[in-house]
Every structure is written in C-alpha cells, then in structure tokens.
Design a protein around this motif. Sequence first.
Motif, PDB file in Angstrom:
ATOM      1  N   THR A  16       7.074 -14.707  48.706  1.00  0.00           N
ATOM      2  CA  THR A  16       6.321 -14.677  47.443  1.00  0.00           C
ATOM      3  C   THR A  16       5.014 -15.488  47.547  1.00  0.00           C
ATOM      4  O   THR A  16       4.002 -14.950  47.937  1.00  0.00           O
ATOM      5  N   THR A  43       2.618 -12.905  45.827  1.00  0.00           N
ATOM      6  CA  THR A  43       3.093 -11.929  44.862  1.00  0.00           C
ATOM      7  C   THR A  43       4.283 -12.498  44.095  1.00  0.00           C
ATOM      8  O   THR A  43       4.904 -13.467  44.530  1.00  0.00           O
ATOM      9  N   ASN A  72       6.614 -10.298  43.266  1.00  0.00           N
ATOM     10  CA  ASN A  72       7.584  -9.235  43.494  1.00  0.00           C
ATOM     11  C   ASN A  72       8.696  -9.750  44.423  1.00  0.00           C
ATOM     12  O   ASN A  72       8.429 -10.214  45.533  1.00  0.00           O
ATOM     13  N   THR A  73       9.964  -9.674  43.950  1.00  0.00           N
ATOM     14  CA  THR A  73      11.075 -10.264  44.699  1.00  0.00           C
ATOM     15  C   THR A  73      11.803  -9.254  45.583  1.00  0.00           C
ATOM     16  O   THR A  73      12.815  -9.571  46.193  1.00  0.00           O
ATOM     17  N   THR A  74      11.304  -8.037  45.645  1.00  0.00           N
ATOM     18  CA  THR A  74      12.027  -6.998  46.379  1.00  0.00           C
ATOM     19  C   THR A  74      12.294  -7.362  47.838  1.00  0.00           C
ATOM     20  O   THR A  74      13.421  -7.265  48.306  1.00  0.00           O
ATOM     21  N   PRO A 101       6.434 -11.968  36.766  1.00  0.00           N
ATOM     22  CA  PRO A 101       7.601 -11.415  37.467  1.00  0.00           C
ATOM     23  C   PRO A 101       8.353 -10.408  36.597  1.00  0.00           C
ATOM     24  O   PRO A 101       8.367 -10.522  35.368  1.00  0.00           O
ATOM     25  N   ASN A 102       8.958  -9.457  37.261  1.00  0.00           N
ATOM     26  CA  ASN A 102       9.680  -8.402  36.558  1.00  0.00           C
ATOM     27  C   ASN A 102      11.150  -8.823  36.389  1.00  0.00           C
ATOM     28  O   ASN A 102      11.944  -8.779  37.327  1.00  0.00           O
ATOM     29  N   TYR A 138      14.350  -1.108  43.835  1.00  0.00           N
ATOM     30  CA  TYR A 138      13.250  -0.464  43.113  1.00  0.00           C
ATOM     31  C   TYR A 138      13.496  -0.500  41.615  1.00  0.00           C
ATOM     32  O   TYR A 138      12.777   0.120  40.839  1.00  0.00           O
TER      33      TYR A 138
END
Lengths: 241, 325
Positions: free
Chosen positions: A37, A44, A46-48, A129-130, A209
């Motif tokens: 991250t 980012t 995004n934790t994917t 963050p999502n 996703y």
Amino acid sequence: MIAIYKKEMRTYFTTPLGYVFLAVALFVSAFAFALTTYYSSDPTSNTTSYFTIMIFLMAIFLPILTMRSFSEERRTKTDQLLFTSPLSIFSLVLGKFLASLSMFLIYVLISLINLIPLYANVAASASQPNGALIVGNLMALILVGACFIAIGIFASTLTENSAVAMVITIGILIGLLFIYFINLLINVPVLETIFEWLSIYGRFSSFTYGVFDIASLIYYLSLTGLFLFLSERVFQVRRLG
Amino acid sequence: MIEVRNLTRRFGNNYAVDDVSFTIKEGEIVGLLGPNGAGKSTTMNMITGYLSPTRGQVLVDGVDIFEDPQSAKKKIGFLPEQPPLYMDMTVWEYLSFVHDLKNCEFNKKEHLAEIMGLVKITEVKNKLIKNLSKGFKQRVGIAGTLIGNPQIIILDEPTVGLSPEQVIEFRSLVRGLAKKHTVILSTHILGEVQAVCGRILVMNQGKIIADQPTATFKQTVGQSNRFQVKIAGPQREVQNLLRSIHSVKGVTCDGHRDVDAYTYIIEYTGSVEIRKMLFNELARKGWPILAMEDVSVSLEDVFVQLIKKADENGDQPKKKQGDIK
C-alpha cells in the motif's frame, strides 16, 4: 469437544507454538501490507494485492498451527486416552479444528491493526479505502484459512512426526494454490474444468474484486468439511487395521 | 461384566489375537499373563475400543463396544502400557482435563481430591508431570483411569519400571480397587498375578491356554519339584550318589566350579522330603552342603506344564507347540 478445545488452546499458549505463529504471521503480514500500500512504487489504498499475498503466506504459516494436532498425540501415545474416552472421533477432530481456527481468528483480528493507518491517514495520492472490498477479502481469507487448517489437521493424522505433517500440509496447499497458474498454461478442456474446480486461488480471486460468490462460499465450506471427514476416516481405518 | 466372544485380530498375515473368548464377572480381579507378544495388549486395546477386532465381539456390561462405543467406554477406565500423560500439564490440570474429557458428572474438585488421596499424589498436584518420577507418573495414570468411577479398570503392564516398594504399594492399591471395581491387569510376571488376582488367564501366541482361579492355578503349576544345592566334593561321584537317592528324577550340574564345590539342580518326584535324606547321605561321605535353595517356578515352566497338559487333554492345536520357547 469443549474439553479438547480448551486443552488445545491451553497448549497453544503454554508452548511457544501459538506465540511463534502469531509473531511471525503478524510481522510478515504488516510488512506485506506496508509494501503493497503506502510503500509500493505507486502508493495506493487498494488492499487486493495484500490479501492475495496473504493467501500464499497462510499456506506456510497455518501449518505451524496444525502440524502437532494429532501427530503429537500419537507420538506421545496420548491418543489412547482420547480414543478410549467416551467422545466420538469426530468431536475430537472438530475440537482440534476449532482451536486452530480460533488461533487463526485471533491473528486476523490483530492484523486489522494494519488497516488503521489506511483510514486515519489517507496518503495524498491514495483514494479512500474501499470498506466493502476489505470486508469481502477478510471473509474470504477466513474461509480459505479454515480450509487450510482442515487440510493441516488431515495431514497430522497421517504421521506421528509433526515436521513431516507440516511438509505434507505445505505440499498439498502449494499444490492446490498453484493449480490456478498451471491452468493458465494448459489447453485441455477436461483438465481445465477439473483444475478450475480444484483451484483454491481461482475461487479466491473473485472475492478480491469485491464479488461475493455463494458458490465459492459453499466450495470452501465443503472442502473444509471434506478434510475433517477424511481425518475421522483415517482413524476409523487405522483402528480396523 | 465383560464378555469377549471369538475375538480375533490380524496384523497382516499374523494373528495377534486368535479366537479368544472369556467372561469376567463383576468384582473379579483377573490377571492376563503371558510373555511379550502374546497378544495381551492387543486384547486390552480391543476391549477398550482403541482397536477394532478382525472378528468377534466385546460386550461391556451387555453393551457392544463397537456398536455403542460412547456408553460402553464410559464404563471403562484404561491405563495403557505407556501412561497417556501430557508432560506439559500439572497433575491437577491433567486430571481436570480427563474429568472434562470423560464428561464426568461428579463435582470436579471433590472427585479429583478423593482420587488423588487414594493414589497418594495430592502433594504433587501442582507439579508438572514431566518432572515426576516414573512411579508418580504411573500413579497419575491410574488416577486418570479412576476418574468417573468406571465399573471396569483395565491396566496394561502396570508395574513395569516400578521399584520393588512401589510394586508392593501398587498391589495393595489394586486390591483396594477391587472392592468397587472389576479389574483386569496384564503382566508377564507370574508372582504378580498370584499376589493380586483371583483368576488367571494365560495367553500365548494369541490364544488363551489356561483360565483358572489362582488357588487351583498354584496347585497345577505352582510346585517346582526342584531345588538347587551346592556341594563340596568330586563332581562325578557326588552326581552318582545323588542319582542313587530314591525319588530323585534327575540331576544336572552347571559345571561351574567354586574351589572344590559344584552346584547341582535336583529334580524329584512326589512330595517326599528328600532334603534330610540328602543331608545324611552326604554327611556319611564327608561332602558338606554349602548352600541349598528352592528353584522358583518361572513363567517358562508354567508354559511347558500348561502345554503338556493341554496336549494330554488334546484340546489345543498341536501346530503351535513347536514354537514355544
């Protein structure tokens, strides 16, 4: 079953095993989190990729929890106490499984600390963050972890040497994870379908996703159940000789 | 209380237990006697449900252990050959775990205190099991089998590795247990079954070759009819003299010379007191007796006698006899 569960939890915290697992897993996951991250070349929120890496790391860390499960009982002959007690074999297996799962959940809970900076101090270039994605990923991580633990317990029923049990577990897990990549290379329709079905990682990627897939949920739960059932069968078969 | 019917267990092509049947009544102390590898442990493991039989049936208080293991196992306390102890637990933690494991309905504190008092381990209750001596570990193991007050106690080679005082203490403990429990214990020491058990089952090569109350067992195999004597004198002449004594059946000399004395083993028939006769004869010749002692019955003697007997009755298969050492 509760007796076994309590005994196992006690063993995790009175021997180095539980602490080693927590320390190593937490350290490495914090490191992986930072690198994917804030400290990645393109910072980012995004934790994917973090969760993807975690799945592979768990294939190495979770066997630490399960390697002694039944192998140690057999080595010290305490299995004679367990199997001549009025408990059914399946409840013994389940007690051990739930204890290892609890340790894993403790790890998951503590590892949530990693997410705090993500919310507290959003890096300039990173977006918000999502939350839904993170929750989905965590659920998937727990499901896959349960599956890995069941496989580890199954491996520990096969041998009285815990190191061997660990190697077997890691072997099976790496195999099941890499089937996904093998599948990308081959072009035989029948094999592709079989491999797709077997691929733990393939099912996981849909979660990363942000897609919640009931079929994947059932897949992980049934794989867990299958290996717990197989563990019980190992003892029944051994008893029959 | 326990009924074993045609119990058979095969490992590969080898029959560890071969068509064994017996019944044990409530309150009996039964000794399972036999050399190593006779099938004692396998039999016990099947009675307790740890192993499944290849054929046959075990009824514990009328309940089949393989059809309803949960309720049958509740009636049994089992101490395997190697006590199943968790070395990293204290005595109290271990017993408390066993209490939970057996889902025991008694009040834990009182019940464990009572048992620890009975086997005398109260003073070590907060010690780690790995730091205990072998004798104490064995007692902790026995304490574990007593939890839940099972009707049947099964002990596999319980005195192996104990010191002589511990063995004596252990025997009185088992006799005490017999007031409330049915006890089966296995051993390869003849004196042990004779000291503790009311009934003896002798096993060899997976079969029961004798099943008798201890009292009659002593009569059938208990008399050795042999003694050992050390005489100073010329070997050949002494031997000839010994042979000439009435009712002496055989004389063997070990050939080991101690100054001018040799040791002879004399076997005699009947219940004639030949030792006086022997003394008088040797005194007349001027050959002094330096030592004299009974030769005790060994397990091997018992087997030889039992097999001879079985052979006379013709109720045992003959093919096995050549193998007995």
